[in-house]
Design a protein around this motif. Structure first.
Motif, PDB file in Angstrom:
ATOM      1  N   LYS A 206     -20.448   9.304  35.195  1.00 14.40           N
ATOM      2  CA  LYS A 206     -20.098  10.453  36.031  1.00 14.40           C
ATOM      3  C   LYS A 206     -19.599  11.668  35.263  1.00 14.40           C
ATOM      4  N   ALA A 207     -19.146  11.473  34.022  1.00 12.16           N
ATOM      5  CA  ALA A 207     -18.598  12.589  33.258  1.00 12.16           C
ATOM      6  C   ALA A 207     -18.555  12.188  31.795  1.00 12.16           C
ATOM      7  N   ALA A 208     -18.239  13.158  30.939  1.00 13.83           N
ATOM      8  CA  ALA A 208     -18.163  12.875  29.509  1.00 13.83           C
ATOM      9  C   ALA A 208     -17.088  13.729  28.858  1.00 13.83           C
ATOM     10  N   THR A 209     -16.509  13.182  27.808  1.00 20.26           N
ATOM     11  CA  THR A 209     -15.578  13.927  26.972  1.00 20.26           C
ATOM     12  C   THR A 209     -15.997  13.732  25.527  1.00 20.26           C
ATOM     13  N   LEU A 210     -15.937  14.790  24.756  1.00 23.85           N
ATOM     14  CA  LEU A 210     -16.348  14.712  23.361  1.00 23.85           C
ATOM     15  C   LEU A 210     -15.358  15.456  22.480  1.00 23.85           C
ATOM     16  N   THR A 211     -14.975  14.822  21.404  1.00 28.50           N
ATOM     17  CA  THR A 211     -14.253  15.480  20.321  1.00 28.50           C
ATOM     18  C   THR A 211     -15.118  15.339  19.095  1.00 28.50           C
ATOM     19  N   GLY A 212     -15.450  16.462  18.470  1.00 28.11           N
ATOM     20  CA  GLY A 212     -16.344  16.371  17.323  1.00 28.11           C
ATOM     21  C   GLY A 212     -16.859  17.719  16.886  1.00 28.11           C
ATOM     22  N   SER A 213     -18.039  17.702  16.321  1.00 24.70           N
ATOM     23  CA  SER A 213     -18.623  18.907  15.745  1.00 24.70           C
ATOM     24  C   SER A 213     -19.201  19.819  16.814  1.00 24.70           C
ATOM     25  N   GLU A 214     -19.408  21.073  16.423  1.00 27.19           N
ATOM     26  CA  GLU A 214     -20.014  22.044  17.334  1.00 27.19           C
ATOM     27  C   GLU A 214     -21.428  21.642  17.756  1.00 27.19           C
ATOM     28  N   PRO A 215     -22.297  21.197  16.835  1.00 29.39           N
ATOM     29  CA  PRO A 215     -23.635  20.761  17.268  1.00 29.39           C
ATOM     30  C   PRO A 215     -23.585  19.593  18.250  1.00 29.39           C
ATOM     31  N   ALA A 216     -22.697  18.636  18.012  1.00 29.84           N
ATOM     32  CA  ALA A 216     -22.579  17.499  18.933  1.00 29.84           C
ATOM     33  C   ALA A 216     -22.097  17.977  20.296  1.00 29.84           C
ATOM     34  N   GLY A 217     -21.171  18.920  20.308  1.00 31.16           N
ATOM     35  CA  GLY A 217     -20.680  19.459  21.572  1.00 31.16           C
ATOM     36  C   GLY A 217     -21.760  20.176  22.342  1.00 31.16           C
TER      37      GLY A 217
END
Length: 461
Positions: A206-217
């Protein structure tokens, strides 16, 4: 990138893992969906008891998980112990406060009457399975600051951790299971980055959260936008550290060293660009450079080590190329700047001055123990230099002038402004950035509400 534990202090591959196949991923998605149907109906008291038990277990495991993190990504073991303790603290913080943070809200009575209702209640309801794509640099903390509020809100988690910290990922899954959470509440997916897109497109997520690089975001945000799913992104940072004439220079320089080299300099919220008023520039630069030179670089398992290896050989190469680019363009090396001989992916604490806007290190994030010094003629120029970046995660300001504090708090383009101290996340305060550092907030009440369905319940007269 293979899913493997590779000791960055030696370059030795210690253990490799097979990526999960389609059948196992499907099984886990089914389990997450089924578990959510029942877990969402549990009470805050039930969830709190489970999360407190997880915190207790984490405290018991502090030494073993700290050593595992250090083995996988190279942070000094004393910092790894502190990271594990911080995670247990955050779990207890949410266990104690989630019920209040997500309590039903009743709007002002006059607004209720004006709407024609007899009663209006705003409720916070969980969304469902949330996919977390997490980085290696704080392999425990980055996950817990998502998992603790998500689980307390009634969501279930699917963790796609960085491929170089599989043992930490599996430990987290086991930790929550040992605490009493049912199997589907929190699952680690040992998968490569190429599998993320299909999972995010699955209707059960239903949703996502990401911490990481700009390309991954960008990749996650693009897919989530296409599928119309909520995301929270915490991406890179090139945080300014501004020092004004009224600052306590000794303290500012001392903290600056820690702010730059914490986690071997591999932190999005580490201070990276040191912007110093011309009146105190020379004095600060001397103190800061002396402090950086004094750091002990070495085996991260040794208690006296201040700076360990970078997490990967590629990461060291990228940092080295950025420093070389600056030097070739005219930057002056005040200390460091040369790769040491021997095994492991070490890089020395480095200070560069004479930075200009065309250098890569001015435009890009330096992920390692490399600091850049800038001279500012006055407050206005300090603000201009601080904001001259595509990032906007956090910032640091050293001044005893309240008018200057107000000006920096108003004009710095960042998700946080830390005055006379270094940036540090805390469960009670919202954390996140602006510009290309991402959007949304983690931690505090803002963070727990990010993955809630904020529902208006309107009752007629």
């Amino acid at each position: 990138m293979p899913i493997a534990t590779v000791n960055p202090a030696t370059g030795e591959t210690l253990k490799t893992y097979e990526a999960m196949g389609e059948e196992e991923i499907e099984r886990r998605l089914q389990l997450a969906e089924a578990t959510f149907r029942t877990y969402r109906t549990t009470s805050f008291d039930e969830r709190s008891a489970l999360l407190r038990r997880a915190a207790d277990l984490l405290d018991e495991d502090n030494e073993s998980i700290a050593r595992a993190m250090t083995t996988e990504m190279g942070k000094p073991v004393k910092q790894a112990r502190a990271e594990a303790a911080k995670c247990a603290k955050a779990m207890r913080w949410y266990a104690d406060r989630a019920a209040g943070l997500l309590a039903d809200e009743e709007p002002d009575a006059s607004d209720v009457r004006d709407s024609g209702a007899s009663r209006v209640v705003v409720r916070y309801r969980p969304l469902g399975p949330v996919l977390a794509v997490m980085p290696w640099n704080f392999p425990l903390w980055q996950v817990v600051r998502f998992a603790a509020p998500a689980l307390m809100a009634g969501n279930v988690g699917l963790l796609k951790h960085a491929s170089n910290v599989p043992q930490t990922a599996l430990y987290l899954e086991d930790l929550f299971h040992r605490a009493g959470f049912t199997e589907g509440c929190f699952q680690a997916l040992l998968i490569g980055s190429g599998a993320v897109d299909e999972i995010l497109r699955d209707d059960r997520v239903k949703a996502a959260t990401l911490t990481g690089s700009e390309p991954a975001g960008r990749a996650v945000a693009s897919t989530a936008g296409e599928m119309i799913k909520k995301t929270v992104l915490e991406l890179g940072g090139s945080d300014p550290y501004v020092v004004m004439p009224s600052a306590d220079l000794d303290r500012a320089a001392q903290v600056a060293v820690t702010a730059r080299v914490q986690n071997n300099g591999q932190s999005c919220i580490a201070a990276k660009r040191f912007i110093v008023h011309t009146d105190v520039y020379d004095a600060f630069a001397e103190r800061f450079t002396t402090g950086m030179k004094a750091l002990k670089v070495g085996d991260p398992m040794e208690e006296e080590t201040d700076v360990g290896p970078l997490a990967s050989e590629q990461g060291r190469s990228d940092l080295e190329e950025m420093v070389d680019d600056a030097v070739h363009a005219g930057a002056e090396v005040l200390c460091g700047g040369e790769r040491p001989e021997g095994p492991g992916w070490y890089y020395p604490p480095t200070v560069l001055s004479g930075i200009d806007r065309e250098m890569r290190i001015h435009r890009e994030e330096a992920f390692g123990p490399v600091a850049t010094l800038y001279r500012a003629a006055d407050l206005d120029e300090a603000v201009l230099i601080a904001n001259d970046t595509s990032f906007g995660l956090s910032s640091n300001v050293w001044t005893r002038d309240e008018a200057e504090v107000d000006r920096f708090a108003r004009d710095l383009e960042a998700g946080g402004v830390y005055v006379n101290g270094m940036t540090a996340s805390h469960p009670a305060f919202p954390f996140g950035g602006v510009k290309r550092s991402g959007y949304g907030r983690e931690l505090s009440g803002h963070g727990i509400r990010e993955f809630c369905n904020i529902t208006t319940v309107w009752q007629g007269a």
